[in-house]
Scaffold this motif. Structure first.
Motif, PDB file in Angstrom:
ATOM      1  N   LEU A  11       0.952  -1.143  -0.022  1.00 47.50           N
ATOM      2  CA  LEU A  11      -0.090  -0.199  -0.038  1.00 47.50           C
ATOM      3  C   LEU A  11       0.704   1.341  -0.078  1.00 47.50           C
ATOM      4  N   PHE A  12       2.082   1.042   0.249  1.00 45.24           N
ATOM      5  CA  PHE A  12       3.025   2.460   0.463  1.00 45.24           C
ATOM      6  C   PHE A  12       4.438   1.703  -0.126  1.00 45.24           C
ATOM      7  N   ASP A  13       5.322   2.511  -0.505  1.00 44.73           N
ATOM      8  CA  ASP A  13       6.706   2.168  -0.662  1.00 44.73           C
ATOM      9  C   ASP A  13       7.727   2.086   0.516  1.00 44.73           C
ATOM     10  N   THR A  14       7.554   1.218   1.288  1.00 46.72           N
ATOM     11  CA  THR A  14       8.291   1.179   2.461  1.00 46.72           C
ATOM     12  C   THR A  14       9.786   0.919   2.130  1.00 46.72           C
ATOM     13  N   THR A  15      10.045   0.295   0.990  1.00 49.39           N
ATOM     14  CA  THR A  15      11.458  -0.092   0.618  1.00 49.39           C
ATOM     15  C   THR A  15      12.139   1.418   0.276  1.00 49.39           C
ATOM     16  N   GLY A  16      11.349   2.153  -0.673  1.00 52.01           N
ATOM     17  CA  GLY A  16      12.061   3.297  -1.174  1.00 52.01           C
ATOM     18  C   GLY A  16      11.616   4.601  -0.030  1.00 52.01           C
ATOM     19  N   GLN A  17      10.786   4.501   0.965  1.00 49.90           N
ATOM     20  CA  GLN A  17      10.608   5.728   1.808  1.00 49.90           C
ATOM     21  C   GLN A  17      11.209   5.487   3.255  1.00 49.90           C
ATOM     22  N   LEU A  18      11.531   4.287   3.687  1.00 48.43           N
ATOM     23  CA  LEU A  18      11.637   3.947   5.220  1.00 48.43           C
ATOM     24  C   LEU A  18      13.326   3.448   5.257  1.00 48.43           C
ATOM     25  N   ASP A  19      14.021   3.688   6.393  1.00 47.25           N
ATOM     26  CA  ASP A  19      15.376   3.199   6.703  1.00 47.25           C
ATOM     27  C   ASP A  19      14.873   2.282   7.744  1.00 47.25           C
ATOM     28  N   GLU A  20      15.885   1.797   8.188  1.00 48.12           N
ATOM     29  CA  GLU A  20      15.778   0.853   9.356  1.00 48.12           C
ATOM     30  C   GLU A  20      15.207   1.391  10.772  1.00 48.12           C
ATOM     31  N   SER A  21      15.760   2.656  10.784  1.00 44.41           N
ATOM     32  CA  SER A  21      15.579   3.242  12.125  1.00 44.41           C
ATOM     33  C   SER A  21      14.314   4.007  12.244  1.00 44.41           C
ATOM     34  N   TYR A  22      13.531   3.951  11.203  1.00 48.58           N
ATOM     35  CA  TYR A  22      12.159   4.812  10.996  1.00 48.58           C
ATOM     36  C   TYR A  22      12.458   6.255  11.242  1.00 48.58           C
ATOM     37  N   THR A  23      13.390   7.005  11.061  1.00 51.44           N
ATOM     38  CA  THR A  23      13.426   8.466  11.546  1.00 51.44           C
ATOM     39  C   THR A  23      12.781   9.224  10.719  1.00 51.44           C
ATOM     40  N   ASN A  24      12.361   8.759   9.315  1.00 52.95           N
ATOM     41  CA  ASN A  24      11.629   9.703   8.331  1.00 52.95           C
ATOM     42  C   ASN A  24      10.109   9.066   8.228  1.00 52.95           C
ATOM     43  N   LEU A  25       9.698   8.292   9.226  1.00 52.02           N
ATOM     44  CA  LEU A  25       8.379   7.893   9.502  1.00 52.02           C
ATOM     45  C   LEU A  25       7.223   8.753   9.080  1.00 52.02           C
ATOM     46  N   SER A  26       7.351   9.978   9.665  1.00 54.33           N
ATOM     47  CA  SER A  26       6.423  11.122   9.365  1.00 54.33           C
ATOM     48  C   SER A  26       6.111  11.529   8.024  1.00 54.33           C
ATOM     49  N   ASN A  27       6.935  11.105   7.014  1.00 54.17           N
ATOM     50  CA  ASN A  27       7.179  11.588   5.615  1.00 54.17           C
ATOM     51  C   ASN A  27       6.492  10.598   4.585  1.00 54.17           C
ATOM     52  N   ILE A  28       6.026   9.458   5.183  1.00 53.15           N
ATOM     53  CA  ILE A  28       5.450   8.475   4.186  1.00 53.15           C
ATOM     54  C   ILE A  28       4.218   8.669   3.687  1.00 53.15           C
ATOM     55  N   VAL A  29       3.987   8.452   2.386  1.00 52.87           N
ATOM     56  CA  VAL A  29       2.959   8.528   1.438  1.00 52.87           C
ATOM     57  C   VAL A  29       2.464   7.180   0.867  1.00 52.87           C
ATOM     58  N   PRO A  30       1.196   6.922   0.704  1.00 54.31           N
ATOM     59  CA  PRO A  30       0.820   5.923  -0.011  1.00 54.31           C
ATOM     60  C   PRO A  30       1.118   5.965  -1.509  1.00 54.31           C
ATOM     61  N   PHE A  31       1.170   4.806  -2.259  1.00 51.49           N
ATOM     62  CA  PHE A  31       1.302   4.713  -3.665  1.00 51.49           C
ATOM     63  C   PHE A  31       0.259   5.850  -4.482  1.00 51.49           C
ATOM     64  N   ASP A  32       0.535   6.234  -5.220  1.00 48.40           N
ATOM     65  CA  ASP A  32      -0.335   7.243  -5.962  1.00 48.40           C
ATOM     66  C   ASP A  32      -1.733   6.696  -6.285  1.00 48.40           C
ATOM     67  N   ASP A  33      -1.913   5.383  -6.359  1.00 45.60           N
ATOM     68  CA  ASP A  33      -3.301   4.767  -6.524  1.00 45.60           C
ATOM     69  C   ASP A  33      -3.824   3.944  -5.441  1.00 45.60           C
ATOM     70  N   THR A  34      -3.370   4.030  -4.295  1.00 51.47           N
ATOM     71  CA  THR A  34      -3.648   3.383  -3.063  1.00 51.47           C
ATOM     72  C   THR A  34      -4.865   3.640  -2.541  1.00 51.47           C
ATOM     73  N   ILE A  35      -5.115   5.045  -2.434  1.00 55.47           N
ATOM     74  CA  ILE A  35      -6.438   5.493  -1.938  1.00 55.47           C
ATOM     75  C   ILE A  35      -7.638   5.229  -2.738  1.00 55.47           C
TER      76      ILE A  35
END
Length: 158
Positions: A11-35
């Motif tokens: 439902l979202f690009d975990t591999t492309g958006q998050l690292d192992e530490s989740y420091t950028n968690l607040s920046n995640i977005v769903p794939f363009d067509d998810t919603i």
């Protein structure tokens, strides 16, 4: 009909958006067509995910997708997904042939869906996209590269 969606890299690009530490968690977005897909899929929708419950709930909240699901299950281990799938069959009193499983890992959600006789759709994305099937149970019935392709396989509202 029930559609079970796996979460990360489906439902979202975990591999492309998050690292192992989740420091950028607040920046995640769903794939363009998810919603759009979640709004259009004309079935009972269930989210099944593996991971730390607190972090997974935070991701669900940040993506704004909770309202699209009839049920959400989070487990600690991949092996628990099979038990969750069995629980869904029993609690919703549905035949396996009326359940669709959509996920990015052929060796987990696709395998368990096939073992139980469900319809399986591999979302070919993320760090596990190129796993090779170990046997027939790892082979999905369908492969999609965009979530919106799901509406070619199952009923969707226009």
């Amino acid at each position: 009909m029930i559609v079970i969606f796996e979460f990360d890299d489906t439902l979202f690009d975990t591999t492309g958006q998050l690292d192992e530490s989740y420091t950028n968690l607040s920046n995640i977005v769903p794939f363009d067509d998810t919603i759009d897909v979640l709004e259009k899929v004309d079935a009972t929708k269930i989210l099944v995910s593996r991971g730390d419950g607190r972090i997974q709930q935070e991701k669900i909240k940040l993506l704004g997708i909770k309202k699209y699901f009839n049920d959400i299950f989070i487990c600690a281990l991949h092996d628990e997904k099979k038990t969750l799938f069995e629980h869904i069959l029993k609690s919703y009193n549905v035949k396996a042939k009326d359940v669709w499983v959509v996920g990015d890992r052929i060796n987990v959600e696709i395998r368990y869906g096939n073992l139980l006789g469900m319809n399986t759709v591999h979302f070919h994305h993320g760090k596990h996209k190129d796993l090779k099937p170990q046997d027939a149970f790892d082979k999905p019935m369908f492969v999609i590269k965009k979530l919106s392709e799901l509406c070619r396989l199952i009923p969707c509202k226009q």
